[in-house]
Design a protein around this motif. Structure first.
Motif, PDB file in Angstrom:
ATOM      1  N   ILE A  22      18.866  35.169  39.616  1.00  0.00           N
ATOM      2  CA  ILE A  22      20.222  35.248  39.074  1.00  0.00           C
ATOM      3  C   ILE A  22      20.733  36.665  39.236  1.00  0.00           C
ATOM      4  O   ILE A  22      20.085  37.627  38.796  1.00  0.00           O
ATOM      5  CB  ILE A  22      20.258  34.843  37.592  1.00  0.00           C
ATOM      6  N   LEU A  23      21.868  36.813  39.886  1.00  0.00           N
ATOM      7  CA  LEU A  23      22.557  38.093  39.971  1.00  0.00           C
ATOM      8  C   LEU A  23      23.755  38.010  39.033  1.00  0.00           C
ATOM      9  O   LEU A  23      24.796  37.438  39.382  1.00  0.00           O
ATOM     10  CB  LEU A  23      23.003  38.379  41.404  1.00  0.00           C
ATOM     11  N   GLY A  24      23.577  38.529  37.817  1.00  0.00           N
ATOM     12  CA  GLY A  24      24.596  38.369  36.791  1.00  0.00           C
ATOM     13  C   GLY A  24      25.153  39.690  36.311  1.00  0.00           C
ATOM     14  O   GLY A  24      24.596  40.761  36.592  1.00  0.00           O
ATOM     15  N   LEU A  25      26.255  39.606  35.576  1.00  0.00           N
ATOM     16  CA  LEU A  25      26.881  40.824  35.050  1.00  0.00           C
ATOM     17  C   LEU A  25      25.903  41.599  34.180  1.00  0.00           C
ATOM     18  O   LEU A  25      25.669  42.789  34.389  1.00  0.00           O
ATOM     19  CB  LEU A  25      28.134  40.462  34.245  1.00  0.00           C
ATOM     20  N   THR A  26      25.320  40.921  33.179  1.00  0.00           N
ATOM     21  CA  THR A  26      24.345  41.583  32.320  1.00  0.00           C
ATOM     22  C   THR A  26      23.585  40.562  31.488  1.00  0.00           C
ATOM     23  O   THR A  26      24.146  39.542  31.092  1.00  0.00           O
ATOM     24  CB  THR A  26      25.001  42.624  31.384  1.00  0.00           C
ATOM     25  N   ILE A  27      22.314  40.847  31.275  1.00  0.00           N
ATOM     26  CA  ILE A  27      21.520  40.110  30.297  1.00  0.00           C
ATOM     27  C   ILE A  27      20.973  41.085  29.248  1.00  0.00           C
ATOM     28  O   ILE A  27      20.567  40.687  28.173  1.00  0.00           O
ATOM     29  CB  ILE A  27      20.368  39.344  30.975  1.00  0.00           C
ATOM     30  N   THR A  28      21.027  42.374  29.573  1.00  0.00           N
ATOM     31  CA  THR A  28      20.413  43.380  28.703  1.00  0.00           C
ATOM     32  C   THR A  28      21.324  43.865  27.594  1.00  0.00           C
ATOM     33  O   THR A  28      20.856  44.410  26.594  1.00  0.00           O
ATOM     34  CB  THR A  28      19.962  44.605  29.523  1.00  0.00           C
ATOM     35  N   SER A  29      22.651  43.696  27.760  1.00  0.00           N
ATOM     36  CA  SER A  29      23.597  44.245  26.788  1.00  0.00           C
ATOM     37  C   SER A  29      24.673  43.225  26.434  1.00  0.00           C
ATOM     38  O   SER A  29      25.375  42.716  27.304  1.00  0.00           O
ATOM     39  CB  SER A  29      24.276  45.498  27.351  1.00  0.00           C
ATOM     40  N   SER A  30      24.824  42.960  25.144  1.00  0.00           N
ATOM     41  CA  SER A  30      25.871  42.040  24.685  1.00  0.00           C
ATOM     42  C   SER A  30      27.147  42.783  24.317  1.00  0.00           C
ATOM     43  O   SER A  30      28.090  42.182  23.801  1.00  0.00           O
ATOM     44  CB  SER A  30      25.371  41.261  23.460  1.00  0.00           C
ATOM     45  N   TRP A  31      27.190  44.070  24.608  1.00  0.00           N
ATOM     46  CA  TRP A  31      28.330  44.894  24.197  1.00  0.00           C
ATOM     47  C   TRP A  31      29.585  44.528  24.989  1.00  0.00           C
ATOM     48  O   TRP A  31      29.614  44.621  26.208  1.00  0.00           O
ATOM     49  CB  TRP A  31      28.016  46.374  24.395  1.00  0.00           C
ATOM     50  N   GLY A  32      30.622  44.061  24.291  1.00  0.00           N
ATOM     51  CA  GLY A  32      31.921  43.828  24.908  1.00  0.00           C
ATOM     52  C   GLY A  32      31.969  42.736  25.963  1.00  0.00           C
ATOM     53  O   GLY A  32      32.883  42.709  26.781  1.00  0.00           O
ATOM     54  N   ASN A  33      31.001  41.813  25.956  1.00  0.00           N
ATOM     55  CA  ASN A  33      31.036  40.733  26.934  1.00  0.00           C
ATOM     56  C   ASN A  33      30.350  39.497  26.358  1.00  0.00           C
ATOM     57  O   ASN A  33      29.545  39.597  25.439  1.00  0.00           O
ATOM     58  CB  ASN A  33      30.335  41.152  28.234  1.00  0.00           C
ATOM     59  N   GLY A  34      30.679  38.324  26.927  1.00  0.00           N
ATOM     60  CA  GLY A  34      30.049  37.091  26.495  1.00  0.00           C
ATOM     61  C   GLY A  34      28.997  36.594  27.466  1.00  0.00           C
ATOM     62  O   GLY A  34      28.435  35.516  27.283  1.00  0.00           O
ATOM     63  N   HIS A  35      28.728  37.380  28.516  1.00  0.00           N
ATOM     64  CA  HIS A  35      27.794  36.948  29.552  1.00  0.00           C
ATOM     65  C   HIS A  35      26.348  37.024  29.079  1.00  0.00           C
ATOM     66  O   HIS A  35      25.554  36.117  29.352  1.00  0.00           O
ATOM     67  CB  HIS A  35      27.974  37.807  30.806  1.00  0.00           C
ATOM     68  N   ALA A  36      26.000  38.113  28.398  1.00  0.00           N
ATOM     69  CA  ALA A  36      24.596  38.349  28.051  1.00  0.00           C
ATOM     70  C   ALA A  36      24.025  37.217  27.195  1.00  0.00           C
ATOM     71  O   ALA A  36      22.936  36.701  27.480  1.00  0.00           O
ATOM     72  CB  ALA A  36      24.444  39.685  27.342  1.00  0.00           C
ATOM     73  N   THR A  37      24.748  36.824  26.153  1.00  0.00           N
ATOM     74  CA  THR A  37      24.218  35.780  25.278  1.00  0.00           C
ATOM     75  C   THR A  37      24.109  34.448  26.008  1.00  0.00           C
ATOM     76  O   THR A  37      23.165  33.679  25.786  1.00  0.00           O
ATOM     77  CB  THR A  37      25.087  35.622  24.017  1.00  0.00           C
ATOM     78  N   THR A  38      25.067  34.180  26.899  1.00  0.00           N
ATOM     79  CA  THR A  38      25.007  32.951  27.703  1.00  0.00           C
ATOM     80  C   THR A  38      23.768  32.945  28.591  1.00  0.00           C
ATOM     81  O   THR A  38      23.013  31.963  28.640  1.00  0.00           O
ATOM     82  CB  THR A  38      26.269  32.818  28.571  1.00  0.00           C
ATOM     83  N   PHE A  39      23.553  34.039  29.303  1.00  0.00           N
ATOM     84  CA  PHE A  39      22.392  34.114  30.187  1.00  0.00           C
ATOM     85  C   PHE A  39      21.083  34.079  29.395  1.00  0.00           C
ATOM     86  O   PHE A  39      20.106  33.455  29.829  1.00  0.00           O
ATOM     87  CB  PHE A  39      22.453  35.382  31.032  1.00  0.00           C
ATOM     88  N   ARG A  40      21.054  34.733  28.251  1.00  0.00           N
ATOM     89  CA  ARG A  40      19.813  34.771  27.471  1.00  0.00           C
ATOM     90  C   ARG A  40      19.365  33.370  27.067  1.00  0.00           C
ATOM     91  O   ARG A  40      18.202  33.006  27.235  1.00  0.00           O
ATOM     92  CB  ARG A  40      20.002  35.653  26.230  1.00  0.00           C
ATOM     93  N   GLY A  41      20.284  32.592  26.521  1.00  0.00           N
ATOM     94  CA  GLY A  41      19.933  31.242  26.094  1.00  0.00           C
ATOM     95  C   GLY A  41      19.537  30.363  27.263  1.00  0.00           C
ATOM     96  O   GLY A  41      18.515  29.663  27.224  1.00  0.00           O
ATOM     97  N   LEU A  42      20.327  30.410  28.339  1.00  0.00           N
ATOM     98  CA  LEU A  42      20.057  29.567  29.506  1.00  0.00           C
ATOM     99  C   LEU A  42      18.722  29.932  30.146  1.00  0.00           C
ATOM    100  O   LEU A  42      17.901  29.050  30.451  1.00  0.00           O
ATOM    101  CB  LEU A  42      21.188  29.721  30.524  1.00  0.00           C
ATOM    102  N   VAL A  43      18.488  31.223  30.346  1.00  0.00           N
ATOM    103  CA  VAL A  43      17.273  31.658  31.029  1.00  0.00           C
ATOM    104  C   VAL A  43      16.033  31.340  30.194  1.00  0.00           C
ATOM    105  O   VAL A  43      15.004  30.896  30.727  1.00  0.00           O
ATOM    106  CB  VAL A  43      17.361  33.161  31.369  1.00  0.00           C
ATOM    107  N   ARG A  44      16.128  31.547  28.889  1.00  0.00           N
ATOM    108  CA  ARG A  44      14.974  31.238  28.044  1.00  0.00           C
ATOM    109  C   ARG A  44      14.613  29.762  28.131  1.00  0.00           C
ATOM    110  O   ARG A  44      13.434  29.389  28.230  1.00  0.00           O
ATOM    111  CB  ARG A  44      15.249  31.611  26.586  1.00  0.00           C
TER     112      ARG A  44
END
Length: 359
Positions: free
Chosen positions: A5-27
């Motif tokens: 996965i080449l995504g915006l971010t999984i390491t930081s939830s600051w100011g974006n909704g991508h990290a939490t989405t990727f975290r749940g899906l990837v787990r």
């Protein structure tokens, strides 16, 4: 599968909704036996706010440039069973072109911002996706369902546009006892197009009900905003504090971005998170909302401050709890991260089956 996965971010939830989405899906993909490599562009604004620098359910690697990406990860991308490029990835067009040319497996684009993406394409703003790339991705995974999927296939030539809505993490969002601090709360990053409906539906209600207790949480709100005297402002809440926030409200407010209202069928992750906590939701209206929740039974719709105040002051405690419980039942049955992992698997299987038949 081996998935890159080449995504915006999984390491930081600051100011974006991508990290939490990727975290749940990837787990959940990991729980189902898949191996995931997550590649993230190292950016200073995320480096300063990394609340999960090394997720234990995937290999996470930061890269500094396109050259760095190509030099270090060409083999992994080439050999992966599936390569997914996300929306808003820096240099996303170049990343997408490289991934499509390099990968031997399924090539997918995961649009966590579909209505925004389509509005940008109409303006010929190709920040992270070019129309010429859409037919080259085997699969277009979209945060927006409904008619938008037909548009992606018929106008833009996607071979397979499929809904992959946002989801919530059952390990993070659930009901728990908290002292009720607020009658109505809103959680969301500031945006110019969301502020007018926030004023209309929530802040005007706060001004008309001085005895009520209100709260807005999220970054990037201008210092010039005049908050009502009975409205607390919280600059930023990390995901670890969201559950407590929702469980400390009698009701929560949902506000949808203009592009997403226009497209319809674009639920915010906040809807599912709040519902998972049994917190009754007062939402603006958009097409497709009633395909996710039964209006009046699982979610409340407001068109004005008067509507909002009516819900806050006239719905009794037992009915409020019933609305929350019905909404939680709905999202537990349909909108967890585990559901999304299974859906992604089914889309991959569909493509593999077609490929086998055609060969």
């Amino acid at each position: 599968m081996n998935i890159v996965i080449l995504g915006l971010t999984i390491t930081s939830s600051w100011g974006n909704g991508h990290a939490t989405t990727f975290r749940g899906l990837v787990r959940e993909l990991k729980n189902r036996g898949h191996n995931i490599l997550f590649l993230e562009r190292d950016k200073p604004w995320y480096a300063d706010h990394r609340d999960l620098p090394n997720p234990d359910y995937c290999q996470t690697e930061l890269y500094t440039s396109m050259d760095d990406l190509q030099q270090r990860f060409t083999e992994q991308v080439r050999e992966a069973d599936m390569v997914i490029v996300g929306s808003y990835v820096p240099e996303g067009v170049q990343v997408g072109e490289w991934a499509i040319q390099t990968a031997h497996g399924i090539k997918a684009f995961y649009d966590i911002d579909t209505p925004v993406t389509l509005a940008k394409l109409e303006r010929e703003d190709y920040e992270y996706l070019h129309p010429n790339l859409i037919p080259q991705y085997d699969l277009y995974l979209s945060f927006t369902g409904g008619p938008t999927l037909d548009l992606l296939e018929k106008k833009y030539g996607s071979p397979a546009a499929r809904a992959l809505y946002c989801s919530f993490d059952t390990e993070l969002y659930y009901p728990e006892y908290q002292e009720v601090k607020w009658d109505l709360g809103y959680l969301g990053t500031y945006s110019d197009d969301r502020q007018p409906p926030l004023e209309k539906l929530m802040l005007d209600a706060a001004r008309q009900w001085p005895a009520g207790r209100f709260v807005v949480a999220g970054p990037q709100y201008p210092a010039s905003i005049q908050w009502p005297a009975n409205t607390e402002y919280i600059h930023h809440l990390p995901p670890a504090e969201h559950r407590k926030f929702y469980n400390s409200q009698r009701f929560t407010q949902n506000i949808t971005r203009a592009d997403m209202i226009k497209a319809g069928y674009s639920p915010s992750v906040r809807l599912f998170e709040a519902a998972a906590c049994c917190t009754p939701i007062i939402s603006d209206y958009w097409d497709g909302l009633d395909s996710l929740f039964t209006i009046g039974e699982e979610i409340l719709v407001s068109y004005s401050a008067k509507d909002t105040l009516g819900f806050l002051r006239e719905i009794c405690k037992s009915e409020r709890k019933m609305i929350g419980e019905r909404a939680r039942r709905k999202v537990m049955n349909n909108h967890t991260a585990a559901h999304r992992a299974k859906e992604l698997e089914s889309y991959a299987q569909e493509l593999m089956t077609v490929s086998t038949v055609n060969s």
